[in-house]
Design a protein around this motif. Structure first.
Motif, PDB file in Angstrom:
ATOM      1  N   VAL A 133     -17.446  82.099 -69.338  1.00 15.76           N
ATOM      2  CA  VAL A 133     -17.395  83.512 -68.943  1.00 15.76           C
ATOM      3  C   VAL A 133     -15.933  83.920 -68.858  1.00 15.76           C
ATOM      4  N   GLY A 134     -15.586  85.035 -69.493  1.00 14.40           N
ATOM      5  CA  GLY A 134     -14.203  85.472 -69.563  1.00 14.40           C
ATOM      6  C   GLY A 134     -13.655  85.927 -68.219  1.00 14.40           C
ATOM      7  N   VAL A 135     -12.432  85.511 -67.920  1.00 19.75           N
ATOM      8  CA  VAL A 135     -11.701  85.972 -66.733  1.00 19.75           C
ATOM      9  C   VAL A 135     -10.282  86.318 -67.163  1.00 19.75           C
ATOM     10  N   GLU A 136      -9.548  86.992 -66.255  1.00 17.43           N
ATOM     11  CA  GLU A 136      -8.253  87.537 -66.648  1.00 17.43           C
ATOM     12  C   GLU A 136      -7.173  86.472 -66.789  1.00 17.43           C
ATOM     13  N   ASP A 137      -7.182  85.454 -65.935  1.00 19.74           N
ATOM     14  CA  ASP A 137      -6.104  84.473 -65.965  1.00 19.74           C
ATOM     15  C   ASP A 137      -6.557  83.200 -65.248  1.00 19.74           C
ATOM     16  N   ARG A 138      -5.730  82.162 -65.306  1.00 20.81           N
ATOM     17  CA  ARG A 138      -6.087  80.872 -64.715  1.00 20.81           C
ATOM     18  C   ARG A 138      -6.173  80.946 -63.201  1.00 20.81           C
ATOM     19  N   GLU A 139      -5.329  81.751 -62.587  1.00 19.41           N
ATOM     20  CA  GLU A 139      -5.386  81.884 -61.135  1.00 19.41           C
ATOM     21  C   GLU A 139      -6.754  82.395 -60.714  1.00 19.41           C
ATOM     22  N   THR A 140      -7.231  83.401 -61.428  1.00 21.12           N
ATOM     23  CA  THR A 140      -8.559  83.938 -61.140  1.00 21.12           C
ATOM     24  C   THR A 140      -9.635  82.903 -61.431  1.00 21.12           C
ATOM     25  N   ALA A 141      -9.473  82.161 -62.526  1.00 17.80           N
ATOM     26  CA  ALA A 141     -10.476  81.157 -62.896  1.00 17.80           C
ATOM     27  C   ALA A 141     -10.643  80.107 -61.811  1.00 17.80           C
ATOM     28  N   VAL A 142      -9.531  79.624 -61.253  1.00 16.89           N
ATOM     29  CA  VAL A 142      -9.608  78.605 -60.207  1.00 16.89           C
ATOM     30  C   VAL A 142     -10.292  79.171 -58.971  1.00 16.89           C
ATOM     31  N   ALA A 143      -9.955  80.402 -58.596  1.00 15.52           N
ATOM     32  CA  ALA A 143     -10.584  81.024 -57.429  1.00 15.52           C
ATOM     33  C   ALA A 143     -12.079  81.235 -57.645  1.00 15.52           C
ATOM     34  N   VAL A 144     -12.472  81.602 -58.858  1.00 17.88           N
ATOM     35  CA  VAL A 144     -13.889  81.787 -59.167  1.00 17.88           C
ATOM     36  C   VAL A 144     -14.631  80.462 -59.058  1.00 17.88           C
ATOM     37  N   VAL A 145     -14.054  79.384 -59.578  1.00 17.27           N
ATOM     38  CA  VAL A 145     -14.710  78.081 -59.505  1.00 17.27           C
ATOM     39  C   VAL A 145     -14.976  77.690 -58.059  1.00 17.27           C
ATOM     40  N   ASP A 213      -6.602  62.917 -70.855  1.00 15.43           N
ATOM     41  CA  ASP A 213      -5.668  64.042 -70.887  1.00 15.43           C
ATOM     42  C   ASP A 213      -6.213  65.119 -69.960  1.00 15.43           C
ATOM     43  N   PRO A 214      -5.473  66.198 -69.712  1.00 11.37           N
ATOM     44  CA  PRO A 214      -5.941  67.225 -68.769  1.00 11.37           C
ATOM     45  C   PRO A 214      -7.226  67.932 -69.193  1.00 11.37           C
ATOM     46  N   ALA A 215      -7.602  67.847 -70.458  1.00 14.36           N
ATOM     47  CA  ALA A 215      -8.840  68.478 -70.919  1.00 14.36           C
ATOM     48  C   ALA A 215     -10.056  67.593 -70.718  1.00 14.36           C
ATOM     49  N   MET A 216      -9.885  66.414 -70.104  1.00 11.42           N
ATOM     50  CA  MET A 216     -10.940  65.411 -70.042  1.00 11.42           C
ATOM     51  C   MET A 216     -11.706  65.447 -68.724  1.00 11.42           C
ATOM     52  N   THR A 217     -11.468  66.401 -67.836  1.00 16.15           N
ATOM     53  CA  THR A 217     -12.160  66.405 -66.550  1.00 16.15           C
ATOM     54  C   THR A 217     -13.669  66.502 -66.745  1.00 16.15           C
ATOM     55  N   PHE A 218     -14.413  65.905 -65.817  1.00 15.52           N
ATOM     56  CA  PHE A 218     -15.868  65.866 -65.903  1.00 15.52           C
ATOM     57  C   PHE A 218     -16.539  66.782 -64.882  1.00 15.52           C
ATOM     58  N   TRP A 219     -15.769  67.607 -64.168  1.00 13.90           N
ATOM     59  CA  TRP A 219     -16.364  68.497 -63.166  1.00 13.90           C
ATOM     60  C   TRP A 219     -17.364  69.462 -63.798  1.00 13.90           C
ATOM     61  N   LEU A 220     -18.324  69.878 -63.004  1.00  9.70           N
ATOM     62  CA  LEU A 220     -19.392  70.752 -63.499  1.00  9.70           C
ATOM     63  C   LEU A 220     -18.940  72.183 -63.712  1.00  9.70           C
ATOM     64  N   ALA A 221     -17.764  72.534 -63.236  1.00  7.66           N
ATOM     65  CA  ALA A 221     -17.165  73.837 -63.529  1.00  7.66           C
ATOM     66  C   ALA A 221     -15.661  73.675 -63.471  1.00  7.66           C
ATOM     67  N   SER A 224     -11.297  76.749 -68.177  1.00 10.51           N
ATOM     68  CA  SER A 224     -11.264  76.127 -69.498  1.00 10.51           C
ATOM     69  C   SER A 224      -9.839  75.726 -69.854  1.00 10.51           C
ATOM     70  N   PRO A 225      -9.657  74.509 -70.394  1.00 12.91           N
ATOM     71  CA  PRO A 225      -8.312  74.101 -70.811  1.00 12.91           C
ATOM     72  C   PRO A 225      -7.853  74.768 -72.101  1.00 12.91           C
ATOM     73  N   ARG A 226      -8.764  75.476 -72.778  1.00 13.99           N
ATOM     74  CA  ARG A 226      -8.428  76.050 -74.083  1.00 13.99           C
ATOM     75  C   ARG A 226      -8.562  77.567 -74.149  1.00 13.99           C
ATOM     76  N   LEU A 227      -9.427  78.128 -73.305  1.00 13.53           N
ATOM     77  CA  LEU A 227      -9.788  79.540 -73.414  1.00 13.53           C
ATOM     78  C   LEU A 227      -9.559  80.266 -72.095  1.00 13.53           C
ATOM     79  N   PRO A 228      -9.430  81.597 -72.124  1.00 17.46           N
ATOM     80  CA  PRO A 228      -9.299  82.363 -70.874  1.00 17.46           C
ATOM     81  C   PRO A 228     -10.662  82.574 -70.213  1.00 17.46           C
ATOM     82  N   THR A 229     -11.288  81.471 -69.835  1.00 18.98           N
ATOM     83  CA  THR A 229     -12.649  81.517 -69.303  1.00 18.98           C
ATOM     84  C   THR A 229     -12.816  80.551 -68.141  1.00 18.98           C
TER      85      THR A 229
END
Length: 379
Positions: A133-145, A213-221, A224-229
């Motif tokens: 799901v698209g979000v504005e930035d990583r700061e927002t993404a972490v807070a949403v998670v 690597d940092p893209a290898m996390t197994f958390w359920l949410a 995204s390491p690649r997308l603004p989501t």
């Protein structure tokens, strides 16, 4: 617009139609499928860790109708390519019948993962349904998670579709989740204070030698390491397109609710990590057909109650996007037909379950008349 766009990644197994065993022909199937579906910009097909797995990715969608069309198109292309190789496409969380360990997909990163995790990834043919799901930035993404954490076990309970493990009924509704739990950093993610905190703690796991690597996390949410989501990976592979759409609708609504909570200054609940782990285990064990754990109230409740609470939590946001009727229809299907795990068991044997999954995976092949016999509670 933040919280408006979504996309889905679906992982599948390739199986022999005669004996139901997984078949390591992903390179050939992907070559036949081609790089991108012609009518879905941004969509595509990819290899996974093992050569028995393939992935279909939708493009960016704003509505469920477009998402459903792209899911249909992706499945159709892969199913046709598999048939041309004498195989069938199956959407299930784990291999259903007994099969030998397949070879790893070629590539430097896959080789590092195989070397790092050794026996844990030998034969690790687990498949999931990932929603972005698209979000504005990583700061927002972490807070949403942070806000999503209490709801991830319920998304799993709705999606359970891996009761068998190589011919054995495991007694669990999602054996995939038990297999994934063997990796470091699996399950509900920790609560993070901000994006810098998230990145530091991921990097710490990389430096500790437990993540490739940092893209290898197994958390359920996670962000995204690649997308603004925000990427939610709680669900087993969805047996049907309808179930993938249900996951996407509920996930987007949860993200939109989180964004509203953040705008209003409401902090995410600090649910206990061990209670979250208990909730994930209960969801994997029973799906919708038994008890669940409420991570906020820290009590055992019927799984159906957790589903009702989730829908109530996001109802205004489902109404806002016009998705409420779609979600009600999807939940009604699960009530009548049962989860993917329940349907696999009801097939009578692992071999019969594979035959059923071949039919259900094919877009449009599952008749509503077959959606009967659920033990799930009403929502």
């Amino acid at each position: 617009m933040s919280g408006a766009t979504m996309g889905v990644e679906e992982e599948f197994l390739l199986v022999d139609p005669v004996d139901g065993r997984t078949a390591p022909k992903a390179p050939q199937v992907l070559a036949r499928a081609g790089g991108r579906p012609p009518h879905s910009p941004g969509a595509g097909f990819h290899a996974e860790l093992l050569q028995t797995q393939v992935e279909a990715v939708t493009g960016v969608c704003t509505g469920l109708d477009d998402l459903r069309r792209q899911l249909h198109e992706g499945r159709s292309r892969l199913a046709g390519a598999a048939m041309a190789e004498g195989l069938r496409l199956v959407s299930t969380g784990t291999p259903v019948v007994a099969c030998p360990d397949p070879p790893f997909t070629e590539g430097e990163r896959f080789a590092r993962i195989a070397d790092m995790y050794a026996g844990v990834v030998a034969g690790y043919q687990s498949c999931g349904c990932h929603v972005h799901v698209g979000v504005e930035d990583r700061e927002t993404a972490v807070a949403v998670v942070n806000h999503l954490r209490p709801w991830l076990p319920t998304l799993l309970a709705l999606s359970v579709n891996s009761p068998f493990d190589r011919g054995r009924d495991t007694g669990y509704a999602s054996w995939r989740m038990l297999e994934q739990a063997r990796f470091p950093g699996a399950g509900v993610p920790p609560w993070f204070s901000d994006a810098a905190d998230h990145d530091r703690r991921v990097e710490r796991l990389v430096e500790a030698g437990v993540l490739a690597d940092p893209a290898m996390t197994f958390w359920l949410a996670r962000p995204s390491p690649r997308l603004p989501t925000v990427e939610v990976r709680a669900a087993d592979a969805a047996a049907t397109v309808d179930e993938a759409v249900l996951q996407a609708a509920l996930t987007r609504a949860l993200v939109r609710r989180a964004l509203d909570d953040l705008a209003a200054g409401r902090e995410a609940p600090r649910v206990d990590d061990q209670v979250c782990a208990a909730a994930v285990w209960s969801a994997a064990r029973y799906g919708l057909d038994g008890p669940g754990v409420d991570p906020v109230r820290e009590v055992r409740v019927p799984a159906a109650r957790l589903v009702a609470d989730l829908v109530a939590h996001v109802r205004p946001h489902l109404e806002d996007t016009g998705d409420l009727a779609e979600v009600r229809s999807g939940l009604d299907m699960l009530r009548r037909a049962g989860t993917g795990a329940a349907r696999q068991r009801r097939a009578g044997s692992a071999e019969a379950a594979v035959a059923m999954l071949i039919t259900q995976t094919a877009p449009g092949a599952w008749s509503p008349d077959e959606r009967v016999g659920s033990t799930a509670g009403r929502t």
